[in-house]
Enzyme design. Structure first.
Site, mmCIF file in Angstrom:
data_model
loop_
_atom_site.group_PDB
_atom_site.id
_atom_site.type_symbol
_atom_site.label_atom_id
_atom_site.label_comp_id
_atom_site.label_asym_id
_atom_site.label_seq_id
_atom_site.Cartn_x
_atom_site.Cartn_y
_atom_site.Cartn_z
ATOM 1 C CG ASP A 91 40.504 -14.583 16.554
ATOM 2 O OD1 ASP A 91 41.430 -15.103 16.196
ATOM 3 O OD2 ASP A 91 40.186 -13.936 17.636
ATOM 4 C CB SER A 92 40.806 -18.151 13.148
ATOM 5 O OG SER A 92 42.069 -18.517 14.525
ATOM 6 C CG ASP A 268 41.496 -7.793 19.336
ATOM 7 O OD1 ASP A 268 40.638 -8.021 20.046
ATOM 8 O OD2 ASP A 268 42.346 -7.792 19.025
#
Length: 372
Positions: A91-92, A268
């Site tokens: 994830d960023s 997720d």
């Protein structure tokens, strides 16, 4: 093209496929265990690999702050650091910046924030986040986006969307200049809060960038289930059909099955392992709370096919009551196995064009509660 559709159910949008990634193919639909700090809490990665898990998550925000990129770079990336031979999506860190950082300031250039660990000041740009994820050697990396909470005005949601789109373009330009040795794929994130016109605009603008894959952000953030259903059904068809579709932050059977019905490939969530550490396990009949006294003398396993099948409910309850760390470990492994089995059963039902029937029968049983 990294995605190949294998079959679409004749009665809904549910589909099966494969995502082709640097560390092997991933069968979809797929639930991805969350390993925020390069570790899936209370679960050995080798146990996940033995169970057939093909893709796990890491988080750019947390790993950037601790242990830091200099440490991970020493190991040649995240795979070498945590010894995971499968694929990793990172994830960023955008969500963590907005949910954890005690101070943050968003500009067109990037986001300034203070670490929740030591208060140190940091500044992330779309380009820097791409570079961090290149060091992590992420098989899938996410663009930096602006997360928004439910209830904000249309104007605020539009402004956040515009920054998200501009950041996605900058991320793409940076990703296209990464080294030839880095083979990870970049996914965009559709935002727009709970406004249909903004969701449609975000999907259109991001689709025009022709990224390898797309995620839906900003859902499953506390809104009522019927609102989640509405915006999922509205947004999913707007994503390119030939690319992987990822719904972020979904990790219960009800939400996963709803997503699969609308053609989502990936999901997720930390929820399955979080509730497991408190003694709650998924079963075909709903959630089983091990700490309940009714299981004190229960000689049955939670499930005969679970990796925990060798242990009785009574013994697992004892582990939690005694504060033994083995309890959360076994419970976490069970919940991840349960969701993996759920998506595998879903894939089989899709291939047989009976997904809606499977979903209905599963949820009917799941809602009945744990029998005596």
């Amino acid at each position: 093209m990294i995605y190949r559709k294998l079959h679409k159910d004749q009665h809904c949008e549910a589909r099966t496929g494969q995502i082709h990634l640097p560390h092997g193919n991933v069968d979809t639909p797929v639930f991805m265990p969350v390993g925020t700090n390069a570790s899936v809490k209370a679960v050995r990665l080798e146990d996940l690999f033995s169970m057939g898990v093909q893709l796990i998550l890491g988080n750019t925000y947390h790993l950037y702050l601790r242990p830091g990129m200099d440490v991970i770079q020493k190991f040649g990336g995240l795979h070498g650091f945590n010894n995971w031979n499968g694929n990793i999506l990172t994830d960023s860190g955008g969500y963590q910046v907005f949910s954890l950082a005690p101070f943050r300031k968003v500009t067109n250039e990037g986001v300034e924030f203070r670490s929740h660990i030591d208060g140190s000041k940091h500044f992330l740009t779309p380009e820097k986040v791409v570079g961090i994820q290149e060091i992590l050697n992420s098989d899938i990396q996410m663009v930096l986006d602006v997360c928004t909470e439910p209830g904000i005005s249309h104007k605020s949601a539009r402004e956040a969307l515009e920054i998200t789109t501009s950041w996605a373009l900058r991320a793409k330009n940076s990703w296209e200049t990464t080294t030839e040795t880095y083979q990870g794929k970049l996914f965009g994130i559709v935002q727009g809060n709970f406004y249909e016109d903004l969701r449609a605009r975000s999907a259109e603008e991001l689709s025009a960038l022709d990224l390898p894959g797309y995620a839906i952000g900003g859902l499953s953030v506390g809104e009522p289930f019927d609102q989640f259903q509405h915006y999922l059904a509205f947004t999913a068809p707007l994503l390119p059909g030939g690319k992987p579709r990822y719904l972020m932050g979904v990790g219960t059977p009800e939400y996963i099955l709803e997503a699969i019905e609308h053609g989502i490939d990936m999901f997720d969530c930390v929820f399955p392992t979080r509730v497991a550490r408190n003694g709650t396990l998924f079963t075909d009949h709903g959630r089983l709370v091990l700490k309940n006294q009714r299981y004190e003398y229960d000689t049955r396993p939670v499930s005969e096919h679970s990796p925990t099948a060798a242990y009785s409910r009574s013994y697992l309850r004892h582990l939690f009551k005694a504060g033994e760390m083995l309890g959360p470990m076994l419970a976490s492994l069970h919940n991840l196995w349960f969701l993996k089995k759920l998506v595998e059963d879903s894939r089989r039902a899709i291939h047989e064009n009976r997904f809606l029937e499977f979903k209905r029968s599963f949820l009917d049983l799941y809602s009945m509660g744990i029998p005596d």
